[in-house]
Design an enzyme around this catalytic site. Structure first.
Site, PDB file in Angstrom:
ATOM      1  N   ASN A  22       1.217  -0.386   5.996  1.00 40.67           N
ATOM      2  CA  ASN A  22       1.563  -1.161   4.810  1.00 40.67           C
ATOM      3  C   ASN A  22       2.288  -2.399   5.314  1.00 40.67           C
ATOM      4  O   ASN A  22       3.269  -2.281   6.048  1.00 40.67           O
ATOM      5  CB  ASN A  22       2.485  -0.332   3.900  1.00 40.67           C
ATOM      6  N   GLY A  23       1.792  -3.581   4.953  1.00 39.13           N
ATOM      7  CA  GLY A  23       2.447  -4.815   5.405  1.00 39.13           C
ATOM      8  C   GLY A  23       1.422  -5.834   5.856  1.00 39.13           C
ATOM      9  O   GLY A  23       0.235  -5.717   5.527  1.00 39.13           O
TER      10      GLY A  23
ATOM     11  N   LYS B 287      -1.949  -5.637 -20.124  1.00 39.32           N
ATOM     12  CA  LYS B 287      -1.713  -6.235 -18.804  1.00 39.32           C
ATOM     13  C   LYS B 287      -2.843  -7.156 -18.413  1.00 39.32           C
ATOM     14  O   LYS B 287      -2.652  -8.157 -17.742  1.00 39.32           O
ATOM     15  CB  LYS B 287      -1.539  -5.111 -17.771  1.00 39.32           C
TER      16      LYS B 287
ATOM     17  N   CYS C 215       0.862  -1.181   0.000  1.00 36.86           N
ATOM     18  CA  CYS C 215       0.000   0.000   0.000  1.00 36.86           C
ATOM     19  C   CYS C 215       0.900   1.234   0.000  1.00 36.86           C
ATOM     20  O   CYS C 215       2.113   1.127   0.137  1.00 36.86           O
ATOM     21  CB  CYS C 215      -0.864   0.029   1.251  1.00 36.86           C
TER      22      CYS C 215
ATOM     23  N   TRP D 255      -3.839  -1.567  -1.143  1.00 30.73           N
ATOM     24  CA  TRP D 255      -3.802  -2.774  -1.971  1.00 30.73           C
ATOM     25  C   TRP D 255      -4.200  -3.886  -1.011  1.00 30.73           C
ATOM     26  O   TRP D 255      -3.419  -4.266  -0.140  1.00 30.73           O
ATOM     27  CB  TRP D 255      -2.394  -2.984  -2.520  1.00 30.73           C
TER      28      TRP D 255
ATOM     29  N   ARG E  11       1.078   1.854  -6.008  1.00 31.17           N
ATOM     30  CA  ARG E  11       1.273   0.845  -4.960  1.00 31.17           C
ATOM     31  C   ARG E  11      -0.037   0.200  -4.519  1.00 31.17           C
ATOM     32  O   ARG E  11      -0.036  -0.776  -3.766  1.00 31.17           O
ATOM     33  CB  ARG E  11       1.944   1.493  -3.727  1.00 31.17           C
TER      34      ARG E  11
ATOM     35  N   GLU F 168       8.749 -20.515 -19.607  1.00 30.08           N
ATOM     36  CA  GLU F 168       8.570 -19.145 -19.104  1.00 30.08           C
ATOM     37  C   GLU F 168       9.731 -18.252 -19.535  1.00 30.08           C
ATOM     38  O   GLU F 168       9.532 -17.089 -19.898  1.00 30.08           O
ATOM     39  CB  GLU F 168       8.414 -19.190 -17.575  1.00 30.08           C
TER      40      GLU F 168
ATOM     41  N   HIS G 238      13.271 -34.826 -31.031  1.00 29.78           N
ATOM     42  CA  HIS G 238      12.093 -35.171 -31.832  1.00 29.78           C
ATOM     43  C   HIS G 238      11.650 -34.016 -32.726  1.00 29.78           C
ATOM     44  O   HIS G 238      10.500 -33.970 -33.139  1.00 29.78           O
ATOM     45  CB  HIS G 238      10.945 -35.610 -30.911  1.00 29.78           C
TER      46      HIS G 238
ATOM     47  N   GLU H 205       8.139 -11.835 -25.395  1.00 26.32           N
ATOM     48  CA  GLU H 205       7.250 -10.717 -25.090  1.00 26.32           C
ATOM     49  C   GLU H 205       7.926  -9.360 -25.168  1.00 26.32           C
ATOM     50  O   GLU H 205       7.352  -8.412 -25.671  1.00 26.32           O
ATOM     51  CB  GLU H 205       6.735 -10.850 -23.646  1.00 26.32           C
TER      52      GLU H 205
ATOM     53  N   LYS I 283       9.163 -14.881 -21.729  1.00 29.71           N
ATOM     54  CA  LYS I 283       9.620 -13.540 -21.314  1.00 29.71           C
ATOM     55  C   LYS I 283      10.411 -12.889 -22.440  1.00 29.71           C
ATOM     56  O   LYS I 283      10.244 -11.719 -22.742  1.00 29.71           O
ATOM     57  CB  LYS I 283      10.509 -13.618 -20.066  1.00 29.71           C
TER      58      LYS I 283
HETATM   59  C1  F6R Z   1       3.225 -12.847 -19.474  1.00 29.82           C
HETATM   60  C2  F6R Z   1       1.947 -12.341 -19.090  1.00 29.82           C
HETATM   61  C3  F6R Z   1       0.713 -13.009 -19.623  1.00 29.82           C
HETATM   62  C4  F6R Z   1      -0.243 -13.282 -18.473  1.00 29.82           C
HETATM   63  C5  F6R Z   1      -1.573 -13.839 -18.984  1.00 29.82           C
HETATM   64  C6  F6R Z   1      -2.517 -14.174 -17.865  1.00 29.82           C
HETATM   65  O1  F6R Z   1       4.268 -12.089 -18.965  1.00 29.82           O
HETATM   66  O2  F6R Z   1       1.859 -11.419 -18.337  1.00 29.82           O
HETATM   67  O3  F6R Z   1       1.042 -14.177 -20.292  1.00 29.82           O
HETATM   68  O4  F6R Z   1       0.368 -14.193 -17.609  1.00 29.82           O
HETATM   69  O5  F6R Z   1      -2.173 -12.907 -19.836  1.00 29.82           O
HETATM   70  O6  F6R Z   1      -2.819 -13.055 -17.100  1.00 29.82           O
HETATM   71  P1  F6R Z   1      -3.414 -13.180 -15.652  1.00 29.82           P
HETATM   72  O7  F6R Z   1      -2.375 -13.839 -14.797  1.00 29.82           O
HETATM   73  O8  F6R Z   1      -3.723 -11.789 -15.234  1.00 29.82           O
HETATM   74  O9  F6R Z   1      -4.630 -14.051 -15.751  1.00 29.82           O
END
Ligand code: F6R
Length: 609
Positions: A98-99, A604, A2, A74, A27, A482, A505, A489, A486
């Site tokens: 916060n915590g 996002k 927060c 948050w 935050r 993963e 394969h 992306e 990364k």
């Molecule tokens: C990768 C990324 C996306 C999310 C995906 C699911 O860095 O951010 O692949 O992981 O869109 O999003 P959430 O977790 O919000 O359901």
């Protein structure tokens, strides 16, 4: 995570606090509030939702006074609502926090027995009551705070006002940042530098265990034993944008560095090392219900789907519960075999991903139990679930997910232990060992972060490679996926993750001297097998980069670069190996000059199918 703000001086506190809270809205933004003292009386305004709502409230009903505290929340304990918003008041005392107070349930019970009535579901309100009952008995304000802190376990940045003692603010810190800024006859307190920059650049950071007493013309700082400390202020040279990112160049890098704290916040207050138990308070499953579980269907998208793949290993090996993993976009159009003994477990950072959310309908038709692991409190996925385990990562701003991923892994580990204990497949000594390992996780991740400069220079050499291959096995195979995701992306480089044994394969055909191959090589049960795969890459001329926890690799292993992370326990290796892979993707993207925090074509939160 927060945001906290405080002010004492000659100006009107409320507008200044509101302005500073705006700088901390990153935050947390599910509710906000301000408390101000005027003529010996404290008034509090709070409301659910973004700061704009608080601003409207203050426009309608302004607050007067030149000492005050504010908060943008948050949620961790208690859903976002006006009553759970900070500041929390008990008698003369008002607090923002916060915590996480780990022992809040015990303290709440003790206070209830003494006749205390609570008006919120938060852990923070307990702190207000602890201090207020002492102030009520005429104990000095500072002493009352100090004594109360001795009763509290957990992480906190706390800021107190007392209407009986309106000339000072008391601030305290443990594991959560707080900084005091100095002006001319005025002082500012905040969780983070950006909130102070418009007013001052002279600051004092509190250290863990310290308590400060702030008034217009003095600042007294005490350590945990009550001994007075002198600390000269620091001069901040960051600009406002850099400050919001905590001095990091991008939110992604900041969030990578926040992981040791974020994973600890995720298990804090939920485990008992002594008993080898994990609280399932949020999940609402009795031991009998757990024994009935026939299968868990893990459903997610993207990075969260990778977390589910690791979760399958955890659920099957630790709790002996069969687990299936699906992409949300696939699960919704197939006919999964589910019944009332099945559990749907959705994993999502945002809690709003439409494809993941669609799984609820199927589970409800089949009368399966619906659980979730989520970061955003009270978002759609948790609201539709019978039980939820929140990851306490704090807001993740960078589009590429980092701390949400490793906290999802932590939550899945906790869940597997909790289910294993309840269905009798995990003995108490085994659970104690697994929970004991968790106590080292932050340290292992911190050590992995120290590889940053090595990763950066390797990344520089690999910046112009057009394709990457990531290989892993077992519980770390999803980490190869993963790592590749990364990189794709944020750097727009084509990358694929593969189980190392599957390479022959098909993908082996891609390998030539231009192709970097990142091999995850922890000293686990697959070590020798992965070494064999590595030789296969070598004989095709691939550029091998090794990520290992083995200090002494055989001398004949060819490699372009070796990154060595600390040796972690089996189930926690994925979290530790994730760190250098995130850093690798980050630095390659930086060297290529892409928009790291907001990569092209990505959002996002994906709320459409
Ligand atoms: C990768 C990324 C996306 C999310 C995906 C699911 O860095 O951010 O692949 O992981 O869109 O999003 P959430 O977790 O919000 O359901």
């Amino acid at each position: 995570m927060c945001g906290i703000v405080g002010y004492i001086g000659k100006r009107e506190a409320a507008p200044l606090i509101l302005e500073s809270l705006r700088k901390l809205e990153y935050r947390g933004y599910d509710s906000a509030g301000i408390a101000v003292i005027n003529e010996g009386r404290v008034s509090v305004r709070r409301c659910e939702g973004k700061l704009k709502n608080l601003e409207t409230l203050l426009d309608r009903d302004p607050m007067i006074g030149s000492i005050g505290i504010g908060h943008t929340r948050w949620a961790t304990h208690g859903r976002p609502s006006e009553t759970n918003a900070h500041p929390h008041r008990a008698g003369d005392v008002v607090v923002v926090h916060n915590g996480i107070i780990e022992n809040y349930l015990d303290l709440k019970e003790q206070l209830t027995q003494r006749g205390t009535k609570f008006s919120s579901e938060t852990d923070t309100e307990i702190v207000a009551h602890l201090v207020a009952e002492k102030v009520e008995r005429r104990m000095d304000f500072l002493e009352a705070v100090r004594k109360s802190l001795r009763e509290i376990h957990g992480s906190y940045a706390l800021l107190f006002l007392n209407q009986r003692d309106p000339k000072r603010l008391i601030v305290a810190k443990n594991s959560t940042p707080i900084v005091v800024g100095w002006g001319d006859g005025e002082a500012f307190i905040a969780s983070d530098i950006p909130a102070l920059l418009d007013y001052t650049r002279k600051v004092t950071f509190l250290e863990d265990g310290e308590v400060g007493e702030v008034s217009v013309d003095s600042f007294r700082l005490y350590n945990g034993n009550g001994k007075s400390i002198q600390r000269p202020f620091k001069e901040i040279t960051w600009d406002a944008v850099a400050a919001r990112k905590g001095g990091y160049r991008h939110f992604m890098l900041k969030e990578i560095h926040e992981q040791p704290r974020a994973v600890a916040d995720t298990f804090r207050g939920r485990i008992s090392l002594k008993d080898g138990e994990v609280s399932l308070e949020d999940i609402h499953l009795t031991a009998n219900q757990v024994k009935q579980i026939k299968r868990v269907h893990l459903v997610a998208c993207g990075t969260a789907w990778h977390a589910c793949l690791v979760g399958k290993f955890m659920l099957e090996e630790i709790a002996h519960i069969p687990a299936e993993v699906d992409y949300g976009s696939e699960f919704r159009y197939r006919s999964p075999l589910m019944d009332p003994r099945s559990v749907l477990l959705m994993v999502s950072q945002s809690g709003e991903t439409a494809d993941t959310l669609a799984a609820v309908e199927i589970a409800r038709q089949k009368k399966a139990k619906v659980l979730s692991i989520c970061n955003v409190v009270d978002s759609s996925i948790p609201r539709k679930s019978d039980g939820v385990l929140y990851t306490h990562a704090g807001p993740e701003i960078s589009v590429a997910s980092t701390k949400a991923f490793t906290t999802q892994l932590t939550a899945l580990y906790l869940l597997a232990i909790a289910l294993g204990r309840r269905n009798g497949n995990l003995s108490r000594p085994q659970a104690k060992k697994l929970l004991g390992d968790l106590m080292h996780l932050s340290h292992w991740m911190e050590e992995a972060l120290k590889l940053e400069s090595e990763v950066e220079s390797l990344a520089r050499d690999l910046t112009h490679s057009p394709d990457f291959l990531y290989l892993g096995r077992g519980i770390n195979y999803p980490i190869a996926l993963e790592g590749a995701l990364k990189l794709k992306e944020i750097s727009y480089i084509h990358a694929e993750g593969y189980p190392a044994g599957e390479m022959k394969h098909g993908p082996i055909a891609l390998i030539d001297e231009t192709m970097p191959v990142v091999v995850l090589l922890p000293r686990d049960r697959y070590f020798q097998k992965t070494l064999g795969n590595l030789k296969e890459v070598e004989s095709r001329g691939g550029k091998i980069m090794i990520l290992t926890d083995e200090e002494k690799l055989p001398s004949d292993i060819p490699s372009f670069g070796v990154l060595t992370v600390p040796k972690a326990s089996h189930f926690l290796t994925p979290m530790v190996l994730s760190v250098p892979l995130q850093l690798m993707a980050y630095y390659i993207a930086v060297h290529r000059g892409t928009d790291v925090d907001q990569p092209r074509n990505l959002a996002k939160s994906v709320t459409v199918e």
